[in-house]
Design a protein around this motif. Structure first.
Motif, PDB file in Angstrom:
ATOM      1  N   GLN A  70      81.383  54.499  88.911  1.00  0.00           N
ATOM      2  CA  GLN A  70      80.161  53.711  89.011  1.00  0.00           C
ATOM      3  C   GLN A  70      79.061  54.396  88.231  1.00  0.00           C
ATOM      4  N   ALA A  71      78.173  53.600  87.667  1.00  0.00           N
ATOM      5  CA  ALA A  71      77.045  54.155  86.926  1.00  0.00           C
ATOM      6  C   ALA A  71      76.178  54.983  87.864  1.00  0.00           C
ATOM      7  N   GLU A  72      75.777  56.133  87.394  1.00  0.00           N
ATOM      8  CA  GLU A  72      74.874  57.020  88.114  1.00  0.00           C
ATOM      9  C   GLU A  72      73.692  57.330  87.205  1.00  0.00           C
ATOM     10  N   VAL A  73      72.615  57.814  87.775  1.00  0.00           N
ATOM     11  CA  VAL A  73      71.483  58.241  86.959  1.00  0.00           C
ATOM     12  C   VAL A  73      71.938  59.405  86.080  1.00  0.00           C
ATOM     13  N   ILE A  74      71.610  59.323  84.796  1.00  0.00           N
ATOM     14  CA  ILE A  74      71.913  60.385  83.842  1.00  0.00           C
ATOM     15  C   ILE A  74      70.571  60.883  83.304  1.00  0.00           C
ATOM     16  N   ILE A  75      70.369  62.186  83.383  1.00  0.00           N
ATOM     17  CA  ILE A  75      69.108  62.796  82.948  1.00  0.00           C
ATOM     18  C   ILE A  75      69.359  63.554  81.645  1.00  0.00           C
ATOM     19  N   THR A  76      68.539  63.298  80.634  1.00  0.00           N
ATOM     20  CA  THR A  76      68.581  64.075  79.399  1.00  0.00           C
ATOM     21  C   THR A  76      67.214  64.739  79.220  1.00  0.00           C
ATOM     22  N   GLU A  77      67.005  65.362  78.104  1.00  0.00           N
ATOM     23  CA  GLU A  77      65.746  66.089  77.900  1.00  0.00           C
ATOM     24  C   GLU A  77      64.517  65.206  78.085  1.00  0.00           C
ATOM     25  N   ARG A  78      64.529  64.011  77.493  1.00  0.00           N
ATOM     26  CA  ARG A  78      63.356  63.127  77.562  1.00  0.00           C
ATOM     27  C   ARG A  78      63.596  61.833  78.312  1.00  0.00           C
ATOM     28  N   LEU A  79      64.841  61.567  78.656  1.00  0.00           N
ATOM     29  CA  LEU A  79      65.211  60.239  79.131  1.00  0.00           C
ATOM     30  C   LEU A  79      65.842  60.260  80.512  1.00  0.00           C
ATOM     31  N   ASP A  80      65.676  59.144  81.215  1.00  0.00           N
ATOM     32  CA  ASP A  80      66.446  58.840  82.412  1.00  0.00           C
ATOM     33  C   ASP A  80      67.270  57.603  82.073  1.00  0.00           C
ATOM     34  N   LEU A  81      68.577  57.706  82.182  1.00  0.00           N
ATOM     35  CA  LEU A  81      69.439  56.537  82.047  1.00  0.00           C
ATOM     36  C   LEU A  81      69.659  56.026  83.462  1.00  0.00           C
ATOM     37  N   LEU A  82      69.100  54.857  83.739  1.00  0.00           N
ATOM     38  CA  LEU A  82      69.108  54.299  85.085  1.00  0.00           C
ATOM     39  C   LEU A  82      70.142  53.184  85.171  1.00  0.00           C
ATOM     40  N   PRO A  83      70.996  53.193  86.199  1.00  0.00           N
ATOM     41  CA  PRO A  83      71.947  52.094  86.345  1.00  0.00           C
ATOM     42  C   PRO A  83      71.217  50.748  86.307  1.00  0.00           C
ATOM     43  N   LEU A  84      71.766  49.835  85.547  1.00  0.00           N
ATOM     44  CA  LEU A  84      71.165  48.512  85.362  1.00  0.00           C
ATOM     45  C   LEU A  84      70.988  47.792  86.694  1.00  0.00           C
ATOM     46  N   GLU A 132      69.986  60.472  71.699  1.00  0.00           N
ATOM     47  CA  GLU A 132      69.895  61.231  72.949  1.00  0.00           C
ATOM     48  C   GLU A 132      70.538  60.465  74.102  1.00  0.00           C
ATOM     49  N   ALA A 133      70.283  59.180  74.189  1.00  0.00           N
ATOM     50  CA  ALA A 133      70.860  58.371  75.270  1.00  0.00           C
ATOM     51  C   ALA A 133      72.375  58.274  75.136  1.00  0.00           C
ATOM     52  N   ALA A 134      72.855  58.006  73.923  1.00  0.00           N
ATOM     53  CA  ALA A 134      74.301  57.895  73.715  1.00  0.00           C
ATOM     54  C   ALA A 134      74.986  59.236  73.953  1.00  0.00           C
ATOM     55  N   HIS A 135      74.340  60.331  73.578  1.00  0.00           N
ATOM     56  CA  HIS A 135      74.902  61.655  73.839  1.00  0.00           C
ATOM     57  C   HIS A 135      74.969  61.918  75.347  1.00  0.00           C
ATOM     58  N   GLY A 136      73.908  61.545  76.064  1.00  0.00           N
ATOM     59  CA  GLY A 136      73.932  61.691  77.522  1.00  0.00           C
ATOM     60  C   GLY A 136      75.066  60.900  78.145  1.00  0.00           C
ATOM     61  N   LEU A 137      75.271  59.688  77.666  1.00  0.00           N
ATOM     62  CA  LEU A 137      76.365  58.849  78.162  1.00  0.00           C
ATOM     63  C   LEU A 137      77.718  59.483  77.838  1.00  0.00           C
ATOM     64  N   ALA A 138      77.898  59.928  76.594  1.00  0.00           N
ATOM     65  CA  ALA A 138      79.172  60.529  76.189  1.00  0.00           C
ATOM     66  C   ALA A 138      79.474  61.780  77.016  1.00  0.00           C
TER      67      ALA A 138
END
Length: 173
Positions: A5-19, A112-118
């Motif tokens: 399941q999608a989880e919050v992913i944190i990178t240096e500048r970004l939060d990837l938030l589950p849709l 940055e977002a795609a790297h966080g996802l990968a």
């Protein structure tokens, strides 16, 4: 794979938030530039159309063998949504995609977002990443290259499949 399941992913500048469906209003504005559709076709969705699409996406794939994972990209310093990343997992393969709204492009957000996802996917039972990129879409090719994906001879419509193996072959024995 349905347990992923999608989880919050944190990178240096970004939060990837589950849709969430509630993201549709802001995302309709983020994705409103017709130029974003140059390579994928179509036109920008209205908030209502995007809400309906997000309802289907959040509900998940009708195929139990396929998992849909979707995130919105939040730029922390500006406290705003800037785009999306997604992964469709089928077996050990994750097909990934990204889009960043025009006002936020050329700032490294997609990379940055795609790297966080990968990186997140690399900690899951996923062995291969693929992305489909139009041969004239230099910005997406640059993101794919930064992720270590390389173009293949495989075509899907007018797009080229890019690929990267996450798990070394000897580790999957």
């Amino acid at each position: 794979m349905s347990s992923i399941q999608a989880e919050v992913i944190i990178t240096e500048r970004l939060d990837l938030l589950p849709l969430r469906v509630e993201h549709a209003e802001e995302m309709a504005t983020v994705l409103s530039d017709p130029a974003l559709h140059t390579f994928i076709g179509g036109t920008p969705d209205t908030p209502q159309a995007l809400r309906s699409r997000y309802q289907r996406m959040v509900a998940g794939s009708p195929d139990p063998a396929v998992t849909w994972l979707n995130w919105v990209i939040r730029l922390r310093d500006e406290a705003c949504l800037t785009g999306t990343v997604q992964a469709t997992i089928n077996g050990s393969i994750a097909e990934i995609a990204w889009v960043v709204g025009t006002p936020w492009q050329r700032r490294g957000i997609a990379t940055e977002a795609a790297h966080g996802l990968a990186t997140w996917l690399d900690r899951r039972p996923v062995e291969t990443l693929i992305a489909h990129i139009h041969p004239a879409h230099d910005a997406s090719a640059a993101v794919a290259t930064a992720l270590g994906l390389t173009p293949t001879d495989v075509r899907q419509g007018s797009e080229i499949q890019w690929r990267r193996r996450l798990t070394p072959p000897e580790a999957s024995d």
